[in-house]
Design a protein around this motif. Structure first.
Motif, PDB file in Angstrom:
ATOM      1  N   ASP A 210       9.776  -6.051  -3.550  1.00  0.00           N
ATOM      2  CA  ASP A 210      10.618  -7.280  -4.162  1.00  0.00           C
ATOM      3  C   ASP A 210      11.020  -7.766  -2.285  1.00  0.00           C
ATOM      4  N   ARG A 211       9.256  -7.471  -1.311  1.00  0.00           N
ATOM      5  CA  ARG A 211       9.448  -7.960  -0.286  1.00  0.00           C
ATOM      6  C   ARG A 211       9.059  -9.335  -0.486  1.00  0.00           C
TER       7      ARG A 211
ATOM      8  N   PRO B 234       5.630  -9.197   2.639  1.00  0.00           N
ATOM      9  CA  PRO B 234       4.760  -8.255   3.092  1.00  0.00           C
ATOM     10  C   PRO B 234       4.447  -7.302   3.915  1.00  0.00           C
ATOM     11  N   HIS B 235       4.372  -7.036   4.982  1.00  0.00           N
ATOM     12  CA  HIS B 235       4.049  -7.316   6.083  1.00  0.00           C
ATOM     13  C   HIS B 235       3.026  -5.764   6.499  1.00  0.00           C
ATOM     14  N   VAL B 236       1.997  -5.983   6.697  1.00  0.00           N
ATOM     15  CA  VAL B 236       0.900  -5.190   6.536  1.00  0.00           C
ATOM     16  C   VAL B 236      -0.297  -5.059   7.475  1.00  0.00           C
ATOM     17  N   LEU B 237      -0.851  -3.489   7.397  1.00  0.00           N
ATOM     18  CA  LEU B 237      -1.489  -3.669   8.719  1.00  0.00           C
ATOM     19  C   LEU B 237      -2.783  -3.082   8.304  1.00  0.00           C
ATOM     20  N   ASP B 238      -3.809  -3.194   8.535  1.00  0.00           N
ATOM     21  CA  ASP B 238      -5.244  -2.813   8.248  1.00  0.00           C
ATOM     22  C   ASP B 238      -5.730  -2.278   9.503  1.00  0.00           C
ATOM     23  N   LEU B 239      -5.718  -1.030   9.533  1.00  0.00           N
ATOM     24  CA  LEU B 239      -6.576  -0.028  10.765  1.00  0.00           C
ATOM     25  C   LEU B 239      -8.090   0.360  10.279  1.00  0.00           C
ATOM     26  N   GLY B 240      -8.527  -0.644  11.725  1.00  0.00           N
ATOM     27  CA  GLY B 240      -9.762   0.083  12.004  1.00  0.00           C
ATOM     28  C   GLY B 240     -10.056  -1.041  11.267  1.00  0.00           C
ATOM     29  N   CYS B 241     -10.115  -2.915  10.545  1.00  0.00           N
ATOM     30  CA  CYS B 241     -10.590  -3.264   9.977  1.00  0.00           C
ATOM     31  C   CYS B 241     -11.891  -3.345   9.880  1.00  0.00           C
ATOM     32  N   GLY B 242     -12.629  -3.063  10.698  1.00  0.00           N
ATOM     33  CA  GLY B 242     -14.503  -3.539  10.609  1.00  0.00           C
ATOM     34  C   GLY B 242     -14.064  -5.126  10.741  1.00  0.00           C
ATOM     35  N   PRO B 243     -15.264  -6.144   9.672  1.00  0.00           N
ATOM     36  CA  PRO B 243     -15.699  -7.341   9.337  1.00  0.00           C
ATOM     37  C   PRO B 243     -14.477  -7.585   8.315  1.00  0.00           C
ATOM     38  N   GLY B 244     -13.239  -6.808   7.755  1.00  0.00           N
ATOM     39  CA  GLY B 244     -12.010  -8.087   7.259  1.00  0.00           C
ATOM     40  C   GLY B 244     -12.126  -7.565   5.548  1.00  0.00           C
ATOM     41  N   SER B 245     -13.162  -6.420   4.825  1.00  0.00           N
ATOM     42  CA  SER B 245     -13.721  -6.039   3.985  1.00  0.00           C
ATOM     43  C   SER B 245     -12.255  -6.171   2.832  1.00  0.00           C
ATOM     44  N   LEU B 246     -10.943  -4.770   3.796  1.00  0.00           N
ATOM     45  CA  LEU B 246     -10.257  -4.468   2.704  1.00  0.00           C
ATOM     46  C   LEU B 246      -8.817  -5.527   3.223  1.00  0.00           C
TER      47      LEU B 246
ATOM     48  N   ARG C 228       1.113 -13.130  -0.782  1.00  0.00           N
ATOM     49  CA  ARG C 228       2.129 -13.541   0.330  1.00  0.00           C
ATOM     50  C   ARG C 228       2.036 -13.036   1.469  1.00  0.00           C
ATOM     51  N   ALA C 229       1.511 -12.072   1.915  1.00  0.00           N
ATOM     52  CA  ALA C 229       1.327 -10.810   2.297  1.00  0.00           C
ATOM     53  C   ALA C 229       1.029 -11.333   3.870  1.00  0.00           C
TER      54      ALA C 229
ATOM     55  N   ASP D  23       6.238  -8.175  15.341  1.00  0.00           N
ATOM     56  CA  ASP D  23       7.774  -9.009  15.290  1.00  0.00           C
ATOM     57  C   ASP D  23       8.939  -8.033  14.146  1.00  0.00           C
ATOM     58  N   ARG D  24       8.358  -7.228  13.581  1.00  0.00           N
ATOM     59  CA  ARG D  24       9.192  -6.478  12.552  1.00  0.00           C
ATOM     60  C   ARG D  24       8.615  -5.569  11.961  1.00  0.00           C
ATOM     61  N   HIS D  25       9.304  -4.373  11.429  1.00  0.00           N
ATOM     62  CA  HIS D  25       8.301  -3.313  10.482  1.00  0.00           C
ATOM     63  C   HIS D  25       7.627  -3.128   9.606  1.00  0.00           C
ATOM     64  N   LEU D  26       6.199  -2.893   8.942  1.00  0.00           N
ATOM     65  CA  LEU D  26       5.979  -3.043   8.416  1.00  0.00           C
ATOM     66  C   LEU D  26       6.186  -1.985   7.285  1.00  0.00           C
ATOM     67  N   ASP D  27       5.816  -2.750   5.881  1.00  0.00           N
ATOM     68  CA  ASP D  27       6.084  -2.163   4.948  1.00  0.00           C
ATOM     69  C   ASP D  27       5.031  -1.168   3.906  1.00  0.00           C
ATOM     70  N   ALA D  28       3.110  -1.839   5.066  1.00  0.00           N
ATOM     71  CA  ALA D  28       2.553  -0.458   5.023  1.00  0.00           C
ATOM     72  C   ALA D  28       1.299  -0.948   6.111  1.00  0.00           C
ATOM     73  N   ALA D  29       0.972  -0.006   5.853  1.00  0.00           N
ATOM     74  CA  ALA D  29      -0.209   0.345   7.140  1.00  0.00           C
ATOM     75  C   ALA D  29      -1.889   1.227   5.691  1.00  0.00           C
ATOM     76  N   VAL D  30      -3.249   0.465   5.902  1.00  0.00           N
ATOM     77  CA  VAL D  30      -3.762   1.271   5.751  1.00  0.00           C
ATOM     78  C   VAL D  30      -4.834   1.159   6.240  1.00  0.00           C
ATOM     79  N   SER D  31      -5.742   2.086   5.833  1.00  0.00           N
ATOM     80  CA  SER D  31      -6.898   2.278   6.831  1.00  0.00           C
ATOM     81  C   SER D  31      -8.058   3.232   5.214  1.00  0.00           C
TER      82      SER D  31
END
Length: 251
Positions: free
Chosen positions: A43-44, A47-59, A69-70, A112-120
């Motif tokens: 319902d967002r 969506p605001h998502v943080l990718d932790l330790g993203c490497g070459p951007g796979s995830l 839309r994220a 600039d705003r809170h995250l909906d998800a942080a992923v690793s």
């Protein structure tokens, strides 16, 4: 230190293949992570998502394709892998050069705003328990109520007998699904060292040196304890095979 598109595409493709040696279910884990993010952000509007330790951007690339839309912020400390991500997956995320857990790393994200998800995925095990605890506390502050932290990794079991059996089950599955891959982690980096186009990035990587502290292999139960103490309401695996887990904590 920029890269050509052709070089970035080639090295990312080789990275993806060599990573199959270490996580045969890697694509399934990526899919499960995306399933969770999609549900949490249903319902967002953005969506605001943080990718932790993203490497070459796979995830980040897979999440961007699944949830266009994220708004994804991806952070890593490796200059070579970050440049591969910025070049090959330029539109997937905003990439940030910072060391997770170091002083001021969350300020470097410029959120600039809170995250909906942080992923690793296979990144947080590099942190010591002390730094991991602090990192979980910081992530709890960054996530909105109801937001999630998703940590996909290989987690050992606490009991030695159980640890041996879960590792065995994982190895058996890996053998059944084995894809023959010529290149491993060491040979990928050795080949990269021979590419003149990567020389400046590798020199910067060497100048920075490795992470200063040694990570610890903590069982899922210990991660759950740390997450609860950091301010997360619930934490439990949503997917597991052998010692490979996708652990989700709800803020």
């Amino acid at each position: 230190m920029g890269l050509s598109m052709a070089a970035a595409e080639s090295w990312v493709r080789r990275w993806e293949r060599q990573q199959q040696r270490y996580a045969v279910d890697r694509e399934e884990r990526f899919t499960v992570i995306a399933d969770v993010v999609e549900e949490v952000a249903r319902d967002r509007p953005r969506p605001h998502v943080l990718d932790l330790g993203c490497g070459p951007g796979s995830l980040a690339a897979r999440l961007s394709a699944r949830i266009p839309r994220a708004e994804i912020v991806a952070v890593d400390m490796d200059p070579l892998l970050l440049e591969l991500a910025r070049t090959h997956h330029a539109d997937a995320a905003r990439y940030v050069d910072a060391e997770i857990g170091a002083e001021g790393w969350t300020e470097a994200l410029a959120l600039d705003r809170h995250l909906d998800a942080a992923v690793s995925t296979t990144a947080l095990h590099y942190l010591s328990e002390h730094t991991l605890r602090r990192t979980y506390e910081k992530l709890a502050e960054l996530l909105r109520p109801g937001g999630v932290l998703i940590n996909a990794d290989h987690f050992p079991q606490r009991a030695p007998g159980h640890a041996r059996l879960t590792a065995h089950v994982g190895r058996c599955r890996a053998e059944r699904q084995r894809v023959f891959v010529h290149e491993d982690w060491d040979s990928w980096w050795a080949a990269a060292a021979r590419d003149p186009e990567l020389a400046d990035l590798l020199a910067e990587r060497a100048r920075r040196g490795p992470i200063a502290e040694a990570g610890e292999e903590l069982p899922p139960s210990r991660h759950t304890e740390l997450l609860h103490s950091a301010g997360f309401q619930h934490a439990a695996p949503v997917w597991q095979f052998g010692n490979s887990h996708v652990l989700v904590a709800i803020r």
